[in-house]
Enzyme design. Structure first.
Site, PDB file in Angstrom:
ATOM      1  N   LEU A 130       0.795  -1.232   0.000  1.00  0.00           N
ATOM      2  CA  LEU A 130       0.000   0.000   0.000  1.00  0.00           C
ATOM      3  C   LEU A 130       0.827   1.282   0.000  1.00  0.00           C
ATOM      4  CD1 LEU A 130      -2.661  -1.033   2.689  1.00  0.00           C
ATOM      5  CD2 LEU A 130      -2.972  -1.008   0.203  1.00  0.00           C
ATOM      6  N   HIS A 141      11.144   8.131   4.813  1.00  0.00           N
ATOM      7  CA  HIS A 141      11.248   8.826   6.093  1.00  0.00           C
ATOM      8  C   HIS A 141      12.720   9.062   6.397  1.00  0.00           C
ATOM      9  CE1 HIS A 141       7.191   6.863   7.302  1.00  0.00           C
ATOM     10  NE2 HIS A 141       6.990   8.115   6.991  1.00  0.00           N
ATOM     11  N   ASP A 176      14.247   8.412   9.051  1.00  0.00           N
ATOM     12  CA  ASP A 176      14.881   7.331   9.808  1.00  0.00           C
ATOM     13  C   ASP A 176      15.350   6.179   8.928  1.00  0.00           C
ATOM     14  OD1 ASP A 176      12.498   6.024   9.263  1.00  0.00           O
ATOM     15  OD2 ASP A 176      11.868   5.811  11.350  1.00  0.00           O
ATOM     16  N   GLU A 212       4.497  12.919   9.661  1.00  0.00           N
ATOM     17  CA  GLU A 212       4.757  11.483   9.795  1.00  0.00           C
ATOM     18  C   GLU A 212       5.441  11.132  11.112  1.00  0.00           C
ATOM     19  OE1 GLU A 212       4.339   9.010   7.034  1.00  0.00           O
ATOM     20  OE2 GLU A 212       3.004  10.489   6.168  1.00  0.00           O
ATOM     21  N   ALA A 225      10.401  -1.598  -0.139  1.00  0.00           N
ATOM     22  CA  ALA A 225      10.176  -2.940   0.408  1.00  0.00           C
ATOM     23  C   ALA A 225       8.700  -3.281   0.436  1.00  0.00           C
ATOM     24  CB  ALA A 225      10.770  -3.037   1.808  1.00  0.00           C
ATOM     25  N   CYS A 267      11.635   1.758  12.894  1.00  0.00           N
ATOM     26  CA  CYS A 267      10.225   1.968  12.566  1.00  0.00           C
ATOM     27  C   CYS A 267       9.316   1.420  13.657  1.00  0.00           C
ATOM     28  CB  CYS A 267       9.874   1.284  11.244  1.00  0.00           C
ATOM     29  SG  CYS A 267      10.499   2.114   9.775  1.00  0.00           S
TER      30      CYS A 267
END
Length: 447
Positions: free
Chosen positions: A21, A249, A251, A174, A27, A370
């Site tokens: 999605l 992101h 990170d 985010e 990934a 994450c």
């Protein structure tokens, strides 16, 4: 007063699946339609939490959300009892059913942005829930996330909770995945570093292939809500070219701990001027900035994205040195593993690497960082936190038994239409709220 950086890890949900999605997350999209193993994913995450707790690190747990989200399907026009809503959605709009069934809330680095009491003007720990409006399957997490955080951090004497920013693209937020904090000690005032992908008003550059999910405008709003001193905040733009290479992101391209920022050479736009600003502001607080830059000729951006080298955890050990937590994929890549061996043998604070198998999470686009939300708490704040959300042997055994009892070991997209899966989810979550003393945080409990 002593203070700790407590890592609250997201517990993988019962509908963990690979629906691909998240456009921009390589990934996630590349593993679309692969069969998932929710039970293994949850057990892998629990093992990481328990191992770190056993090593002496403060560790907490954040529960998953109810999925499929029937409330959202009702908002979209499906009616009748819950089974009819599910059946209609599966027949008429299967893509929507897939969307509202995502277990992406396990990536709690996106749950909120957190500022410790040492940084805020009112001396409270501040939480702003993320709106995650770039992805529909994540934008629906907001209310339950707020309920969860208010249940775990309930004492208004110590904790201040803010609702998500408006659900508009100019306020794309985010969460902590685009936020770092640099300090000499967790309990002392630090410099909060907000990383954004684009500036809506007055910005000049932004990515062209993949979306910039965090805006400067959102980051500035959070700094105001958290009552941060502008002399102790820095706003940096992420390099648009690395976003277009799958760094959705910050990170995925950098991680901080204490006064250390572990980052890729290509992570930031106008990097040197931003680092000068960080250094000057940290010096005023009696600390020195220590960036550790990974050169492109040793680890490419593609290597960083595919191995999640920077989606790691940096943890301070009792001897003052740092441990880096990486996924198994980092060991499997010869270039990345060679670099890590050089890193821990070099003249820097990071002297140990620990590898965890998080394949189920990694295949869906999320690694060690994450899975966790960092919350700095002093001794009083830690005592005021819901103690049944903090990892110990008793909680681990309870959650491990709970997962083995309720989770399926194989799930594909077609299974999401099964009304039994919804029932299994609700029974399990109702039991979980009792294990963790969370109260009625889910809408199905509030009917």
């Amino acid at each position: 007063m002593s203070a700790y950086e407590v890592n609250f890890d997201g517990l993988v949900g019962l509908t963990h699946n690979y629906a691909g999605l998240s456009f921009g997350n390589v990934a996630s999209t590349s593993n679309k339609n692969t069969a998932a193993n929710p039970k293994l994913a949850a057990l892998q995450g629990l093992e990481k939490m328990k191992t770190l707790a056993d090593m002496g690190f403060q560790q907490g747990v954040i529960p998953p959300q109810e999925r499929p989200c029937i409330d959202t399907l009702r908002q979209l026009g499906f009616s009748g009892d819950d089974t009819n809503v599910l059946t209609q959605a599966a027949k008429k709009a299967p893509h929507l059913l897939t969307t509202v069934s995502s277990a992406s809330s396990m990536w709690v680095a996106n749950a909120a942005t957190v500022s410790p009491s040492a940084d805020s003007a009112d001396g409270k720990v501040h939480f702003t829930v993320s709106n995650l409006n770039n992805k529909f399957h994540r934008a629906i997490e907001e209310q339950t996330t707020s309920n969860v955080l208010k249940s775990i951090f309930a004492d208004k004497q110590y904790f201040s909770h803010h609702q998500a920013l408006p659900q508009q693209s100019i306020m794309g937020d985010e969460g902590a995945a685009n936020h770092n904090r640099l300090c000499a000690d967790y309990g002392q005032s630090g410099v909060e570093v907000f990383v954004y992908g684009k500036q809506v008003y007055g910005g000049t550059v932004e990515p062209q292939q993949y979306p910039a999910r965090q805006t400067r405008e959102a980051s500035e709003a959070i700094a105001r809500l958290h009552q941060l001193d502008q002399e102790k905040t820095v706003f940096i733009q992420q390099n648009p070219s690395v976003i277009d290479q799958g760094v959705f992101h910050n990170d995925v391209i950098s991680v901080s701990n204490g006064n250390v920022l572990f980052h890729h050479q290509e992570a930031f736009l106008n990097q040197q001027s931003a680092f000068t600003e960080i250094q000057q502001k940290l010096q005023k607080l009696g600390s020195q900035f220590m960036p550790i830059e990974v050169p492109s000729n040793k680890v490419s951006v593609n290597d960083a994205v595919t191995t999640y080298l920077f989606n790691s955890q940096l943890l301070t050990k009792t001897n003052g040195k740092m441990l880096i937590i990486v996924p198994e994929e980092s060991r499997s890549n010869p270039r990345v593993w060679t670099y890590l061996q050089e890193l821990i043998q070099g003249n820097n604070p990071i002297d140990e690497v620990r590898v965890f198998d998080l394949r189920e999470s990694m295949a869906n686009g999320g690694g060690p960082a994450c899975l966790r939300l960092r919350v700095v708490l002093n001794e009083h704040e830690l005592k005021a936190t819901n103690q049944q959300s903090l990892m110990n042997e008793t909680l681990y055994q309870s959650l491990q038994h709970w997962v083995n009892k309720h989770y399926r070991d194989r799930l594909v997209e077609a299974d999401l239409a099964d009304p039994q899966l919804l029932l299994e989810n609700r029974i399990a979550l109702d039991e979980l709220t009792k294990i963790m003393n969370l109260g009625s945080i889910y809408s199905f409990q509030q009917v």
